[in-house]
Design an enzyme around this catalytic site. Structure first.
Site, PDB file in Angstrom:
ATOM      1  CB  CYS A  86      -0.925  -0.421   1.343  1.00  0.00           C
ATOM      2  SG  CYS A  86      -2.133  -1.088   0.706  1.00  0.00           S
ATOM      3  N   GLY A 119     -13.417  -6.539  -5.918  1.00  0.00           N
ATOM      4  CA  GLY A 119     -13.618  -7.405  -4.543  1.00  0.00           C
ATOM      5  C   GLY A 119     -12.757  -6.586  -4.000  1.00  0.00           C
ATOM      6  NE  ARG A 204     -22.165  -5.319   0.121  1.00  0.00           N
ATOM      7  CZ  ARG A 204     -20.641  -5.654  -0.051  1.00  0.00           C
ATOM      8  NH1 ARG A 204     -20.672  -6.602   1.505  1.00  0.00           N
ATOM      9  NH2 ARG A 204     -19.686  -5.154  -0.596  1.00  0.00           N
ATOM     10  CB  CYS A 215     -14.249  -0.558   2.635  1.00  0.00           C
ATOM     11  SG  CYS A 215     -15.052  -1.026   4.666  1.00  0.00           S
ATOM     12  CB  CYS A 216     -10.279   2.208   0.240  1.00  0.00           C
ATOM     13  SG  CYS A 216      -8.345   1.156   0.232  1.00  0.00           S
TER      14      CYS A 216
END
Length: 354
Positions: A86, A119, A204, A215-216
Site C-alpha cells: 500500500c 472485490g 452494506r 472502506c476504500c
C-alpha cells in the site's frame, strides 16, 4: 560531517481519473496519460529525465519498463520497478527523491499505476505469509473470521479504540461521510457522490461496524511526479512552479508493533508516529502549523487512529476532534480534501501511505 543533502523540488505532476477495475484501459495507457501530463505540467521533455522509479503491486517484474517504453520513449535510462504494497507510490517517490537529494541525478520521474481485480484483496501466497506475525497479534486478541484480512485487521484496531477510549461507531462513519463529501470537488475521484451520515451507516456491512462506504474500493489508475534539483530548476526557469519537498520519512515496524498485542499498533500506529515526529523535527514545525493533510484512509478506522499518531490530538481523543469538525472545511485542518482512498480510490501503485 554528514552527507550533503540537496534540495528537491516537484516541478510537475499528472494523474488519471481513478476508475472501477475494468478491461477497457490497460496499464501502459494509464501510465502514458499520467507521465505525459506530469512532463507537460513541468514543461520539459522526457529526454531530460535521467532515471525513473515505477511503482505497481500486481503484474510481472518488468511492467515498469513496458509502461515507460510505451508512454514516454526509449532513451535507455535506468528504470527501477518498486513494489511495497500500500505504500508503493510513496516508495517510488521516496527513492526518486533520495537520488536527487544525494546528487546522483538532477531530474527523476516517479510513476505509479495499478490494474486491479474487483472485490476485496485476496492473498496469493506460495510461501510464508509476509504479515503472519501481524495476523497472529489480531488472532490472539480477537480471533479470526472467514472474511478478507484487511477489513478484519483495521476493523479490530477500531474496535480496540472503542474499548479503550469510548469511541463510538458514529465517529468512524463521520469520517467516511466527510471524505465522500470532499470528493465531489475532485474530478479524478472514482466516486463523486455525497452521502448522508445515515446512508454511510446503513450501507452494506463489511465487518463489524465497518460498512461499505467506510472502506476504500479497488481501483485502476496512475499518477506521476517529476522531481528536480535546485540547479535544474534554475537552469530551466521553473522557479514559479517548483514545490520543495521539505521532509519525507519512511519507517518500518519496530518491536513496539508486536510487544503489546495491540491491533492499533500492529496496523502501523507507531510507524506513523515516528515518521511524523521525524518530519516535524527536521523542518521545525508542529501539527498546529499544518493546514491540509492527506493521509492513508484505507478504512475509516485507520484515518481515526492516524489523527492521534500524527499528534493532531491526544491519544484517545480523536472522537472529540471529529465531533468538533476539526477534520474538514471550517475546522482546524482539512483532512483528505481529495476524498481520500475511501472515495478517490486506491490503485495501490498510484497511491501511498502517509
Amino acid at each position: 560531517m554528514g552527507p550533503v543533502r540537496r534540495k528537491v523540488y516537484v516541478v510537475g505532476v499528472g494523474m488519471t481519473k481513478f476508475l472501477k477495475p475494468c478491461d477497457s484501459v490497460d496499464y501502459p495507457e494509464m501510465a502514458e496519460e499520467a507521465g505525459q501530463n506530469a512532463l507537460a505540467d513541468a514543461g520539459i521533455s522526457y529526454s531530460l529525465v535521467e532515471q525513473a522509479y515505477v511503482g505497481y503491486v500486481y503484474g510481472d517484474s518488468t511492467c515498469g519498463q513496458r509502461a515507460i517504453y510505451h508512454s514516454l520513449g526509449l532513451t535507455g535510462i535506468p528504470i527501477i520497478n518498486v513494489n511495497n504494497n500500500c505504500s508503493t507510490g510513496s516508495t517510488a517517490l521516496f527513492m526518486a527523491r533520495q537520488l536527487v537529494q544525494g546528487g546522483l541525478a538532477d531530474c527523476v520521474l516517479a510513476l505509479g499505476f495499478e490494474k486491479m481485480k474487483q472485490g476485496s484483496l485476496k492473498p496469493k501466497f506460495d510461501r510464508t505469509n509476509p504479515v503472519d506475525r501481524h495476523v497472529e497479534v489480531m488472532v490472539n486478541k480477537y480471533g479470526l473470521e472467514p472474511i478478507p484480512l484487511a477489513p478484519q485487521m483495521f476493523g479490530r484496531a477500531g474496535r480496540e479504540h472503542m474499548e479503550k477510549y469510548g469511541t463510538k461507531p458514529e465517529h468512524f462513519a463521520k469520517i467516511a461521510w466527510k471524505n465522500h463529501k470532499h470528493s465531489i470537488n475532485n474530478p479524478h475521484s472514482q466516486f463523486q457522490q455525497e452521502y448522508s451520515l445515515d446512508e454511510v451507516q446503513k450501507s452494506r456491512k463489511v465487518f463489524d461496524y465497518l460498512t461499505l462506504l467506510q472502506c476504500c474500493p479497488t481501483s485502476d489508475g496512475a499518477a506521476a511526479a517529476v522531481l528536480a534539483s535546485e540547479d535544474f530548476v534554475h537552469k530551466h526557469k521553473l522557479e514559479k512552479q517548483a514545490v520543495e519537498i521539505l521532509a519525507q520519512e519512511m519507517v518500518t515496524d519496530t518491536p513496539t508493533s508486536f510487544e503489546e498485542e495491540s491491533c492499533i499498533k500492529v496496523v502501523g500506529f507507531d510507524m506513523t508516529r515516528i515518521a511524523a515526529q521525524r518530519c516535524y523535527e527536521e523542518i521545525g514545525v508542529r501539527p498546529d502549523d499544518v493546514d491540509v493533510i492527506e493521509l492513508h484512509d484505507c478504512f475509516s478506522a485507520n484515518e481515526l487512529i492516524t489523527y492521534e499518531a500524527l499528534g493532531l490530538c491526544p491519544i484517545g481523543r480523536a472522537g472529540e476532534l471529529i465531533d468538533r469538525g476539526d477534520n474538514t472545511y471550517g475546522g482546524r485542518w482539512v483532512i483528505n480534501p481529495s476524498g481520500g482512498l475511501i472515495s478517490r480510490g486506491h490503485p495501490l501503485g498510484a497511491t501511498g501511505q502517509i
